[in-house]
Design an enzyme around this catalytic site. Structure first.
Site, PDB file in Angstrom:
ATOM      1  N   LYS A 236       0.815  -1.221   0.000  1.00 55.53           N
ATOM      2  CA  LYS A 236       0.000   0.000   0.000  1.00 55.53           C
ATOM      3  C   LYS A 236       0.845   1.266   0.000  1.00 55.53           C
ATOM      4  O   LYS A 236       2.022   1.255   0.353  1.00 55.53           O
ATOM      5  CB  LYS A 236      -1.000  -0.039   1.153  1.00 55.53           C
TER       6      LYS A 236
ATOM      7  N   ARG B  92      -4.547 -10.287   3.493  1.00 60.18           N
ATOM      8  CA  ARG B  92      -4.864 -10.147   2.062  1.00 60.18           C
ATOM      9  C   ARG B  92      -3.613  -9.594   1.393  1.00 60.18           C
ATOM     10  O   ARG B  92      -3.241  -8.450   1.615  1.00 60.18           O
ATOM     11  CB  ARG B  92      -6.053  -9.197   1.915  1.00 60.18           C
TER      12      ARG B  92
HETATM   13  C1  7PJ Z   1      -8.434  -3.969   0.847  1.00 58.07           C
HETATM   14  C2  7PJ Z   1      -9.464  -4.689   0.264  1.00 58.07           C
HETATM   15  C3  7PJ Z   1      -8.213  -4.074   2.248  1.00 58.07           C
HETATM   16  C4  7PJ Z   1     -10.057  -5.603   2.296  1.00 58.07           C
HETATM   17  C5  7PJ Z   1      -8.442  -3.513  -1.248  1.00 58.07           C
HETATM   18  C6  7PJ Z   1      -5.335  -2.454  -2.487  1.00 58.07           C
HETATM   19  C7  7PJ Z   1      -6.652  -1.770  -2.517  1.00 58.07           C
HETATM   20  N1  7PJ Z   1     -10.266  -5.515   0.979  1.00 58.07           N
HETATM   21  N2  7PJ Z   1      -9.455  -4.400  -1.056  1.00 58.07           N
HETATM   22  N3  7PJ Z   1      -9.066  -4.911   2.923  1.00 58.07           N
HETATM   23  N4  7PJ Z   1      -7.797  -3.254  -0.121  1.00 58.07           N
HETATM   24  N5  7PJ Z   1     -10.834  -6.400   3.038  1.00 58.07           N
HETATM   25  O1  7PJ Z   1      -5.208  -3.677  -2.370  1.00 58.07           O
HETATM   26  O2  7PJ Z   1      -4.339  -1.694  -2.570  1.00 58.07           O
HETATM   27  O3  7PJ Z   1      -7.349  -3.452   2.864  1.00 58.07           O
HETATM   28  S1  7PJ Z   1      -8.067  -2.828  -2.809  1.00 58.07           S
END
Ligand code: 7PJ
Length: 271
Positions: free
Chosen positions: A219, A253
């Site tokens: 990020k 994730r």
């Molecule tokens: C997240 C997400 C997160 C959950 C994205 C990226 C942005 N879902 N989807 N948590 N981030 N649950 O991966 O940079 O932090 S998209």
């Protein structure tokens, strides 16, 4: 999926591999190549230790533009069907749209990951009907503008209150408490200082009666802190996962599955 949820009630952890379905996936003749690539990537992440593949067709990155319902369906459903033909790996659908949730679950997805915490009309009902795990994420504002000037009274308390309210809304809508996962939402309407506070105070989220998912992989907070481009954020991302695990987070994730699994195996070995 229940096996996965049971697993994290001990000191174990679960890695969710990110499968981005790119905007041009289904334009012209690229369709089958793109599907094959998506399948290959999913199977590789499974091989590397991912127990869940998170499929998203709507970019929610800061500044991203909104994707239409038809476009999002066209991006994600063929990918879910394709993976289902080849693997029984758990699939999470990363969407805020109830119609996409329903279609994805009908096509073989096992879980809903919603950065909008099931706030859209009808989202709670779909998840209750399919009786699947749901990840409720906190965000402030909308992706187009959320990084402009995030404001909190107390970033940790404000996020905890929001997640607790959304979890209550889930239970009121008939979603089983055991199916609820919470996520403080790194980078979604948060300054660098806010993001660092969330990591530092991760134990406060983990003290809530739900398992915590962390999405911090690559990020922009690492870009700000370290002046690293997105491909150079591996060390910071795996280190952050290890820190979050030690403070009680159990779902991760990530883009870099093998490396994150190494870090988490080490953490678990000394826990
Ligand atoms: C997240 C997400 C997160 C959950 C994205 C990226 C942005 N879902 N989807 N948590 N981030 N649950 O991966 O940079 O932090 S998209």
């Amino acid at each position: 999926m229940q096996q996965i949820l049971n697993k994290i009630r001990s000191n174990s952890w679960v890695v969710m591999g990110i499968l981005n379905v790119t905007p041009d996936s289904f334009s012209d003749g690229g369709r089958f190549d793109q599907l094959d690539n998506a399948l290959k990537h999913a199977l590789q992440m499974q091989q590397e230790g991912a127990q869940i593949i998170d499929i998203g067709g709507e970019s929610t990155r800061p500044g991203a533009t909104v994707v239409s319902l038809d476009e999002e369906l066209a991006r994600v459903i063929p990918v879910i069907e394709k993976i289902r033909q080849h693997s029984d790996v758990a699939i999470s659908i990363d969407t805020s749209k109830p119609v996409v949730m329903r279609a994805a679950l009908a096509a073989g997805a096992n879980m809903v990951n919603d950065v909008n915490a099931l706030c859209a009309d009808g989202a709670l009902a779909v998840c209750a009907e399919f009786d699947v795990p749901v990840c409720l994420m906190h965000k402030q504002g909308e992706p187009q503008t959320m990084q402009d000037n995030p404001q909190y009274q107390d970033v940790i308390a404000d996020i905890c209150r929001y997640l607790s309210e959304r979890a209550d809304a889930c239970v009121d809508a008939g979603i089983s408490k055991k199916n609820i996962i919470i996520d403080p939402g790194f980078g979604f309407g948060k300054s660098l200082e806010n993001n660092l506070s969330i990591l530092k105070e991760m134990a406060q989220f983990c003290a809530m009666p739900y398992p915590v998912l962390v999405g911090i992989s690559r990020k922009s907070m690492f870009g700000m802190l370290l002046a690293r481009e997105v491909e150079q954020r591996l060390v910071a991302s795996t280190t952050a996962a290890a820190i979050a695990y030690q403070k009680g987070a159990r779902f991760f994730r990530v883009h870099d599955v093998a490396q994150t699994c190494d870090a988490l195996k080490l953490c678990q070995a000394i826990s």
